[in-house]
Design a protein around this motif. Structure first.
Motif, mmCIF file in Angstrom:
data_model
loop_
_atom_site.group_PDB
_atom_site.id
_atom_site.type_symbol
_atom_site.label_atom_id
_atom_site.label_comp_id
_atom_site.label_asym_id
_atom_site.label_seq_id
_atom_site.Cartn_x
_atom_site.Cartn_y
_atom_site.Cartn_z
ATOM 1 N N PHE A 119 -4.934 -19.436 5.748
ATOM 2 C CA PHE A 119 -6.137 -20.209 6.035
ATOM 3 C C PHE A 119 -6.862 -19.684 7.271
ATOM 4 N N SER A 120 -6.109 -19.188 8.243
ATOM 5 C CA SER A 120 -6.763 -18.650 9.436
ATOM 6 C C SER A 120 -7.566 -17.398 9.101
ATOM 7 N N SER A 121 -7.025 -16.554 8.197
ATOM 8 C CA SER A 121 -7.775 -15.363 7.791
ATOM 9 C C SER A 121 -9.005 -15.746 6.978
ATOM 10 N N ARG A 122 -8.876 -16.753 6.114
ATOM 11 C CA ARG A 122 -10.029 -17.220 5.338
ATOM 12 C C ARG A 122 -11.098 -17.797 6.253
ATOM 13 N N PHE A 123 -10.659 -18.537 7.261
ATOM 14 C CA PHE A 123 -11.610 -19.118 8.212
ATOM 15 C C PHE A 123 -12.320 -18.021 8.996
ATOM 16 N N LEU A 124 -11.562 -17.000 9.393
ATOM 17 C CA LEU A 124 -12.156 -15.890 10.131
ATOM 18 C C LEU A 124 -13.173 -15.144 9.277
ATOM 19 N N VAL A 125 -12.858 -14.976 7.996
ATOM 20 C CA VAL A 125 -13.801 -14.320 7.085
ATOM 21 C C VAL A 125 -15.056 -15.162 6.909
ATOM 22 N N ALA A 126 -14.888 -16.488 6.843
ATOM 23 C CA ALA A 126 -16.048 -17.369 6.695
ATOM 24 C C ALA A 126 -16.956 -17.295 7.919
ATOM 25 N N VAL A 127 -16.352 -17.178 9.104
ATOM 26 C CA VAL A 127 -17.143 -17.106 10.334
ATOM 27 C C VAL A 127 -17.710 -15.707 10.539
ATOM 28 N N TYR A 128 -16.880 -14.696 10.278
ATOM 29 C CA TYR A 128 -17.300 -13.302 10.479
ATOM 30 C C TYR A 128 -16.830 -12.487 9.276
#
Length: 222
Positions: A119-128
């Motif tokens: 989820f942290s990688s998905r969140f990072l992709v969503a932000v950047y």
């Protein structure tokens, strides 16, 4: 009736998209809030409990958008009901009863996301999205590149990394329809769509604000 596939339940050739429940549930929740008005603090607590079954159902739908849309809608409905004094309590205390669990849930969600690598990688992709340009962030980067090369009017230029041909825009008839229209017809098309949406929203809110509650009139004359 077939098994749910991609958020859809198939009935032969016909299908029902479960994500549309997020458009129906706010209405059902508003009826619940209306039924629990004048119940004081217990009414607010029951409204919070009543949110849970709707939220659980929407979490089984593949798209997170429906869950988020319903959550925001339910929060707005409940807060507006409190602001109108439907529960007959101190409005500040009522709002605290609502927002304290909301803040706790947000903090817990952030902690969970940060501790979960997926989820942290998905969140990072969503932000950047450029963090994983050719992986999970490909569609986002692709749309950004197309919009960056869009013109005021007419079809945009081809992004440098694609040479002379632009790949097929993913979901150009659904999720990225506005992006496709903007790239093919220019920002003027986007502006036209935006104006229509704003006018529709303004006039809709104006006429809704002038309407009297049918439920309230029915209840008053019983």
């Amino acid at each position: 009736m077939g098994a749910p596939v991609g958020g859809r339940i198939w009935f032969g050739r016909l299908s029902l998209n479960l994500s549309y429940l997020s458009l129906v549930f706010p209405l059902a929740y508003s009826l619940l809030v209306y039924a629990l008005r004048h119940k004081g603090y217990m009414g607010i607590i029951l409204c919070g409990i009543g949110y849970i079954p709707f939220a659980i159902i929407l979490r089984f739908v593949p798209s997170f958008t429906g869950f988020a849309l319903f959550t925001v809608s339910a929060l707005v409905i409940l807060c507006l009901s409190i602001a109108k004094g439907w529960f007959g309590n101190d409005k500040k205390i009522d709002l605290l009863l609502v927002f304290i669990p909301v803040v706790i849930a947000i903090i817990a969600a952030i902690v969970y996301i940060m501790q979960n690598p997926y989820f942290s990688s998905r969140f990072l992709v969503a932000v950047y999205p450029y963090f994983n340009r050719y992986g999970a962030g490909y569609a986002y980067c692709f749309i950004r590149d197309l919009l960056a090369n869009s013109k005021f009017a007419g079809k945009g230029t081809v992004p440098a990394q694609f040479g002379s041909n632009v790949p097929l825009i993913p979901a150009s008839d659904t999720d990225y329809m506005i992006a496709a229209l903007t790239y093919n017809f220019g920002w003027i098309a986007f502006a036209g769509i935006l104006v229509v949406i704003i006018l529709f929203s303004v006039f809709g809110l104006y006429y809704v604000a002038k309407q009297k509650s049918v439920w309230e009139l029915w209840y008053r004359y019983q």
